[in-house]
Design an enzyme around this catalytic site. Structure first.
Site, PDB file in Angstrom:
ATOM      1  N   PRO A  11      32.207  61.841  47.581  1.00 15.88           N
ATOM      2  CA  PRO A  11      32.022  60.579  46.875  1.00 15.88           C
ATOM      3  C   PRO A  11      33.237  60.133  46.077  1.00 15.88           C
ATOM      4  O   PRO A  11      33.890  60.921  45.399  1.00 15.88           O
ATOM      5  CB  PRO A  11      30.845  60.866  45.934  1.00 15.88           C
ATOM      6  CG  PRO A  11      30.765  62.346  45.845  1.00 15.88           C
ATOM      7  CD  PRO A  11      31.256  62.868  47.159  1.00 15.88           C
ATOM      8  N   ASN A  12      33.482  58.852  46.198  1.00 15.28           N
ATOM      9  CA  ASN A  12      34.499  58.116  45.433  1.00 15.28           C
ATOM     10  C   ASN A  12      35.930  58.383  45.891  1.00 15.28           C
ATOM     11  O   ASN A  12      36.859  57.758  45.383  1.00 15.28           O
ATOM     12  CB  ASN A  12      34.359  58.378  43.917  1.00 15.28           C
ATOM     13  CG  ASN A  12      33.024  57.894  43.395  1.00 15.28           C
ATOM     14  OD1 ASN A  12      32.661  56.749  43.643  1.00 15.28           O
ATOM     15  ND2 ASN A  12      32.280  58.752  42.731  1.00 15.28           N
ATOM     16  N   ARG A  19      42.752  53.687  41.220  1.00 13.21           N
ATOM     17  CA  ARG A  19      42.548  53.902  39.779  1.00 13.21           C
ATOM     18  C   ARG A  19      42.898  55.344  39.455  1.00 13.21           C
ATOM     19  O   ARG A  19      43.001  56.181  40.344  1.00 13.21           O
ATOM     20  CB  ARG A  19      41.072  53.642  39.413  1.00 13.21           C
ATOM     21  CG  ARG A  19      40.698  52.175  39.396  1.00 13.21           C
ATOM     22  CD  ARG A  19      39.218  52.001  39.039  1.00 13.21           C
ATOM     23  NE  ARG A  19      38.864  52.755  37.855  1.00 13.21           N
ATOM     24  CZ  ARG A  19      37.859  53.646  37.807  1.00 13.21           C
ATOM     25  NH1 ARG A  19      37.131  53.892  38.874  1.00 13.21           N
ATOM     26  NH2 ARG A  19      37.579  54.276  36.690  1.00 13.21           N
ATOM     27  N   TYR A  24      44.858  61.567  39.864  1.00 15.60           N
ATOM     28  CA  TYR A  24      44.795  61.806  41.303  1.00 15.60           C
ATOM     29  C   TYR A  24      46.057  61.376  42.056  1.00 15.60           C
ATOM     30  O   TYR A  24      46.143  61.547  43.271  1.00 15.60           O
ATOM     31  CB  TYR A  24      43.579  61.073  41.900  1.00 15.60           C
ATOM     32  CG  TYR A  24      42.268  61.545  41.311  1.00 15.60           C
ATOM     33  CD1 TYR A  24      41.818  62.840  41.533  1.00 15.60           C
ATOM     34  CD2 TYR A  24      41.488  60.702  40.519  1.00 15.60           C
ATOM     35  CE1 TYR A  24      40.623  63.289  40.990  1.00 15.60           C
ATOM     36  CE2 TYR A  24      40.292  61.137  39.965  1.00 15.60           C
ATOM     37  CZ  TYR A  24      39.869  62.433  40.208  1.00 15.60           C
ATOM     38  OH  TYR A  24      38.698  62.877  39.669  1.00 15.60           O
ATOM     39  N   ASN A  80      36.829  68.369  50.452  1.00 19.30           N
ATOM     40  CA  ASN A  80      36.880  67.897  49.065  1.00 19.30           C
ATOM     41  C   ASN A  80      35.541  67.231  48.815  1.00 19.30           C
ATOM     42  O   ASN A  80      35.330  66.073  49.187  1.00 19.30           O
ATOM     43  CB  ASN A  80      38.035  66.932  48.830  1.00 19.30           C
ATOM     44  CG  ASN A  80      38.150  66.563  47.346  1.00 19.30           C
ATOM     45  OD1 ASN A  80      37.248  66.832  46.558  1.00 19.30           O
ATOM     46  ND2 ASN A  80      39.267  65.950  46.980  1.00 19.30           N
ATOM     47  N   ALA A  83      32.531  65.066  43.291  1.00 20.67           N
ATOM     48  CA  ALA A  83      31.612  65.489  42.224  1.00 20.67           C
ATOM     49  C   ALA A  83      30.447  66.330  42.748  1.00 20.67           C
ATOM     50  O   ALA A  83      29.840  67.084  41.978  1.00 20.67           O
ATOM     51  CB  ALA A  83      31.098  64.259  41.489  1.00 20.67           C
ATOM     52  N   GLU A 104      37.726  74.922  50.188  1.00 18.96           N
ATOM     53  CA  GLU A 104      37.361  73.940  49.156  1.00 18.96           C
ATOM     54  C   GLU A 104      38.655  73.401  48.551  1.00 18.96           C
ATOM     55  O   GLU A 104      39.525  74.175  48.176  1.00 18.96           O
ATOM     56  CB  GLU A 104      36.522  74.641  48.083  1.00 18.96           C
ATOM     57  CG  GLU A 104      36.196  73.751  46.897  1.00 18.96           C
ATOM     58  CD  GLU A 104      35.436  74.508  45.799  1.00 18.96           C
ATOM     59  OE1 GLU A 104      34.901  75.611  46.061  1.00 18.96           O
ATOM     60  OE2 GLU A 104      35.405  73.983  44.674  1.00 18.96           O
ATOM     61  N   HIS A 106      40.561  70.541  45.888  1.00 11.33           N
ATOM     62  CA  HIS A 106      40.542  69.526  44.832  1.00 11.33           C
ATOM     63  C   HIS A 106      41.958  69.063  44.560  1.00 11.33           C
ATOM     64  O   HIS A 106      42.870  69.892  44.443  1.00 11.33           O
ATOM     65  CB  HIS A 106      39.912  70.068  43.544  1.00 11.33           C
ATOM     66  CG  HIS A 106      38.525  70.545  43.760  1.00 11.33           C
ATOM     67  ND1 HIS A 106      37.474  69.674  43.976  1.00 11.33           N
ATOM     68  CD2 HIS A 106      38.026  71.789  43.885  1.00 11.33           C
ATOM     69  CE1 HIS A 106      36.387  70.366  44.193  1.00 11.33           C
ATOM     70  NE2 HIS A 106      36.685  71.660  44.149  1.00 11.33           N
ATOM     71  N   ILE A 107      42.121  67.772  44.450  1.00 11.76           N
ATOM     72  CA  ILE A 107      43.440  67.190  44.179  1.00 11.76           C
ATOM     73  C   ILE A 107      43.881  67.541  42.755  1.00 11.76           C
ATOM     74  O   ILE A 107      45.020  67.938  42.519  1.00 11.76           O
ATOM     75  CB  ILE A 107      43.380  65.662  44.366  1.00 11.76           C
ATOM     76  CG1 ILE A 107      43.046  65.320  45.824  1.00 11.76           C
ATOM     77  CG2 ILE A 107      44.693  65.009  43.919  1.00 11.76           C
ATOM     78  CD1 ILE A 107      42.631  63.867  46.031  1.00 11.76           C
ATOM     79  N   SER A 108      42.953  67.392  41.825  1.00 10.13           N
ATOM     80  CA  SER A 108      43.265  67.664  40.416  1.00 10.13           C
ATOM     81  C   SER A 108      42.968  69.122  40.093  1.00 10.13           C
ATOM     82  O   SER A 108      42.244  69.807  40.833  1.00 10.13           O
ATOM     83  CB  SER A 108      42.428  66.751  39.519  1.00 10.13           C
ATOM     84  OG  SER A 108      41.039  67.033  39.679  1.00 10.13           O
ATOM     85  N   ARG A 113      40.294  70.210  33.160  1.00 13.32           N
ATOM     86  CA  ARG A 113      39.541  68.992  32.867  1.00 13.32           C
ATOM     87  C   ARG A 113      38.226  69.350  32.138  1.00 13.32           C
ATOM     88  O   ARG A 113      38.104  70.426  31.588  1.00 13.32           O
ATOM     89  CB  ARG A 113      39.312  68.215  34.173  1.00 13.32           C
ATOM     90  CG  ARG A 113      40.637  67.840  34.852  1.00 13.32           C
ATOM     91  CD  ARG A 113      40.429  67.046  36.116  1.00 13.32           C
ATOM     92  NE  ARG A 113      39.816  65.758  35.825  1.00 13.32           N
ATOM     93  CZ  ARG A 113      39.295  64.959  36.769  1.00 13.32           C
ATOM     94  NH1 ARG A 113      39.327  65.336  38.041  1.00 13.32           N
ATOM     95  NH2 ARG A 113      38.763  63.802  36.436  1.00 13.32           N
ATOM     96  N   ARG A 117      33.384  70.367  35.170  1.00 12.69           N
ATOM     97  CA  ARG A 117      34.087  70.493  36.464  1.00 12.69           C
ATOM     98  C   ARG A 117      34.528  71.933  36.743  1.00 12.69           C
ATOM     99  O   ARG A 117      35.103  72.220  37.785  1.00 12.69           O
ATOM    100  CB  ARG A 117      35.326  69.585  36.495  1.00 12.69           C
ATOM    101  CG  ARG A 117      34.999  68.110  36.389  1.00 12.69           C
ATOM    102  CD  ARG A 117      36.238  67.239  36.563  1.00 12.69           C
ATOM    103  NE  ARG A 117      36.033  65.928  35.979  1.00 12.69           N
ATOM    104  CZ  ARG A 117      35.435  64.904  36.608  1.00 12.69           C
ATOM    105  NH1 ARG A 117      35.025  65.029  37.848  1.00 12.69           N
ATOM    106  NH2 ARG A 117      35.272  63.742  36.002  1.00 12.69           N
TER     107      ARG A 117
HETATM  108  O1  CA2 Z   1      40.212  66.696  42.075  1.00 16.84           O
HETATM  109  C1  CA2 Z   1      39.457  66.424  43.016  1.00 16.84           C
HETATM  110  O2  CA2 Z   1      39.838  66.294  44.173  1.00 16.84           O
HETATM  111  C2  CA2 Z   1      37.969  66.182  42.720  1.00 16.84           C
HETATM  112  O3  CA2 Z   1      37.218  66.771  43.769  1.00 16.84           O
HETATM  113  C3  CA2 Z   1      37.793  64.672  42.700  1.00 16.84           C
HETATM  114  C4  CA2 Z   1      36.399  64.209  42.281  1.00 16.84           C
HETATM  115  C5  CA2 Z   1      35.958  64.920  41.001  1.00 16.84           C
HETATM  116  O4  CA2 Z   1      34.609  64.575  40.713  1.00 16.84           O
HETATM  117  C6  CA2 Z   1      36.094  66.424  41.096  1.00 16.84           C
HETATM  118  O5  CA2 Z   1      35.717  67.001  39.859  1.00 16.84           O
HETATM  119  C7  CA2 Z   1      37.521  66.817  41.416  1.00 16.84           C
HETATM  120  C8  CA2 Z   1      36.376  62.699  42.038  1.00 16.84           C
HETATM  121  C9  CA2 Z   1      36.923  61.869  43.145  1.00 16.84           C
HETATM  122  C10 CA2 Z   1      37.011  60.459  42.665  1.00 16.84           C
HETATM  123  O6  CA2 Z   1      38.289  59.965  42.939  1.00 16.84           O
HETATM  124  C11 CA2 Z   1      38.686  58.810  42.346  1.00 16.84           C
HETATM  125  C12 CA2 Z   1      39.945  58.376  42.647  1.00 16.84           C
HETATM  126  C13 CA2 Z   1      40.426  57.238  42.087  1.00 16.84           C
HETATM  127  C14 CA2 Z   1      39.645  56.496  41.213  1.00 16.84           C
HETATM  128  C15 CA2 Z   1      38.381  56.926  40.909  1.00 16.84           C
HETATM  129  C16 CA2 Z   1      37.888  58.082  41.483  1.00 16.84           C
END
Ligand code: CA2
Length: 148
Positions: A11-12, A19, A24, A80, A83, A104, A106-108, A113, A117
């Site tokens: 998701p997202n 954003r 990210y 990935n 959430a 698994e 994750h970008i961040s 954080r 998370r």
């Molecule tokens: O760090 C990651 O890749 C995450 O999986 C990204 C998820 C977050 O919920 C995980 O805790 C860590 C969120 C992806 C949403 O990405 C966005 C990118 C730009 C603007 C808004 C959301």
């Protein structure tokens, strides 16, 4: 026929690059797809690259990957789960139930954080976890699959 790598995004992640660049980065999901395509090509893998905002769709895609792995046509999955990482017992059950080898991703750096998370439901079923390396982590995950 070459083996496949499935790169699944939750998701997202379709919002990447629009954003929160401080978290990210500035790359879009299309940029990530190109990066993964290049990494797969280096190792002779074909690639399936997908994104969904729906948990059940991700579960179905893991089942599909599991069937392909059982048939000997899939090398591994990069997931990935966004959430859903922090909420989804269904994804844990899908990974465990299919036995599909999965990284698994994750970008961040989720550990730098919010504390919600820090827990992942899917890590216990993953072969490995990459986080905090930006979108370069996707290519590193594909490199790792090529070493299996
Ligand atoms: O760090 C990651 O890749 C995450 O999986 C990204 C998820 C977050 O919920 C995980 O805790 C860590 C969120 C992806 C949403 O990405 C966005 C990118 C730009 C603007 C808004 C959301």
């Amino acid at each position: 026929m070459s083996e496949a790598v499935h790169v699944l995004n939750g998701p997202n992640l379709n919002l990447l690059g629009t954003r929160e660049p401080q978290v990210y980065g500035a790359h879009t999901l299309s940029d990530v797809e190109r990066l993964c395509e290049a990494a797969c090509a280096r190792h002779g893998f074909s690639m399936v690259f997908r994104q969904s905002n729906r948990e059940g769709v991700l579960v179905d895609w893991i089942h599909e990957a599991g069937r392909e792995h059982a048939a000997g046509t899939l090398a591994g999955v990069v997931l990935n789960a966004g959430a859903y990482t922090h909420t989804s017992v269904a994804l844990l059950d899908a990974i465990k139930g299919t036995g599909v080898p999965l990284i698994e991703l994750h970008i961040s750096n989720v550990f730098a954080r919010e504390s919600f998370r820090h827990h992942s439901w899917i890590s216990p079923a993953a072969r490995g976890v990459i986080c905090g390396l930006g979108v370069a982590g996707y290519a590193l995950a594909i490199e790792a699959i090529a070493q299996w």
